[in-house]
Design a protein around this motif. Sequence first.
Motif, PDB file in Angstrom:
ATOM      1  N   ILE A  32      -6.218  -9.165   2.664  1.00 35.61           N
ATOM      2  CA  ILE A  32      -6.521  -8.163   1.632  1.00 35.61           C
ATOM      3  C   ILE A  32      -6.406  -8.800   0.245  1.00 35.61           C
ATOM      4  O   ILE A  32      -7.226  -8.547  -0.633  1.00 35.61           O
ATOM      5  N   VAL A  43      -9.410  -9.188  -2.646  1.00 35.13           N
ATOM      6  CA  VAL A  43      -9.318  -8.781  -4.045  1.00 35.13           C
ATOM      7  C   VAL A  43      -9.675  -9.962  -4.952  1.00 35.13           C
ATOM      8  O   VAL A  43     -10.366  -9.810  -5.956  1.00 35.13           O
ATOM      9  N   PRO A  62     -12.843  -1.286  -8.673  1.00 32.30           N
ATOM     10  CA  PRO A  62     -12.631  -0.174  -7.734  1.00 32.30           C
ATOM     11  C   PRO A  62     -12.212  -0.669  -6.344  1.00 32.30           C
ATOM     12  O   PRO A  62     -11.363  -0.062  -5.689  1.00 32.30           O
ATOM     13  N   LEU A  63     -12.796  -1.775  -5.906  1.00 39.34           N
ATOM     14  CA  LEU A  63     -12.418  -2.350  -4.620  1.00 39.34           C
ATOM     15  C   LEU A  63     -10.959  -2.792  -4.639  1.00 39.34           C
ATOM     16  O   LEU A  63     -10.215  -2.564  -3.680  1.00 39.34           O
ATOM     17  N   ASP A  95      -8.513  -1.577  -6.397  1.00 37.67           N
ATOM     18  CA  ASP A  95      -7.633  -0.408  -6.368  1.00 37.67           C
ATOM     19  C   ASP A  95      -7.433   0.082  -4.938  1.00 37.67           C
ATOM     20  O   ASP A  95      -6.313   0.350  -4.512  1.00 37.67           O
ATOM     21  N   VAL A  96      -8.510   0.183  -4.195  1.00 40.39           N
ATOM     22  CA  VAL A  96      -8.428   0.643  -2.802  1.00 40.39           C
ATOM     23  C   VAL A  96      -7.643  -0.352  -1.950  1.00 40.39           C
ATOM     24  O   VAL A  96      -6.760   0.034  -1.169  1.00 40.39           O
ATOM     25  N   LEU A  97      -7.931  -1.635  -2.117  1.00 46.28           N
ATOM     26  CA  LEU A  97      -7.265  -2.643  -1.298  1.00 46.28           C
ATOM     27  C   LEU A  97      -5.785  -2.775  -1.646  1.00 46.28           C
ATOM     28  O   LEU A  97      -4.938  -2.933  -0.750  1.00 46.28           O
ATOM     29  N   ASP A 104      -3.912  -0.412  -2.724  1.00 47.43           N
ATOM     30  CA  ASP A 104      -3.271   0.767  -2.143  1.00 47.43           C
ATOM     31  C   ASP A 104      -2.954   0.518  -0.667  1.00 47.43           C
ATOM     32  O   ASP A 104      -1.890   0.899  -0.171  1.00 47.43           O
ATOM     33  N   ARG A 105      -3.862  -0.150   0.029  1.00 43.13           N
ATOM     34  CA  ARG A 105      -3.612  -0.496   1.443  1.00 43.13           C
ATOM     35  C   ARG A 105      -2.433  -1.453   1.569  1.00 43.13           C
ATOM     36  O   ARG A 105      -1.636  -1.346   2.496  1.00 43.13           O
ATOM     37  N   ARG A 112       0.757   0.562   1.172  1.00 43.51           N
ATOM     38  CA  ARG A 112       1.068   1.317   2.395  1.00 43.51           C
ATOM     39  C   ARG A 112       1.568   0.397   3.501  1.00 43.51           C
ATOM     40  O   ARG A 112       2.435   0.774   4.284  1.00 43.51           O
TER      41      ARG A 112
END
Length: 152
Positions: free
Chosen positions: A50, A54, A94-95, A97-99, A101-102, A105
């Motif tokens: 991940i 990024v 944007p990518l 931010d999503v990655l 967040d993963r 988690r």
Amino acid sequence: MLTYYRDADVVVTSTGVRMAGRQFALADFTAVWHRRSRRSWGIVAGRGVIGLAVAVPVLVGLLGIGVALLIHASAGTTVALIGGGILAGLLALPLADVLLDRVDRSYDRGSRSLEIWGRVGGADVLLLRTGDRRRFGQIYRALQRALDSGPA
């Protein structure tokens, strides 16, 4: 009866515990402890992948800007390369931010599974296995509070 913890799979009260579909009275426990399993290198490697996902668009954008500044091309080509590099970097936001967040988690879940064990009737019984550190901590603290408070 006082409830210390409740979710769909686990109930910890002042009189007993229900975990893994089994019911136990608090008085049946002679000991309770926890263990961590071995680290899952697959989860750690997934975090690295991940991170690369990024970094790659940003590096491509920087490479495009660097190439534009190093080669002696026409003004139009230089502007196109710099614009493409900036655009690649901006599209990565944007990518990213999503990655990211993963990744957050995955740290919440941890790279090890956590287990709660109890000694019931002289036998060691696995009460719970989870990868969710927050949930594990809530359940284990609830079980400790229930056992420390004694029978209701």
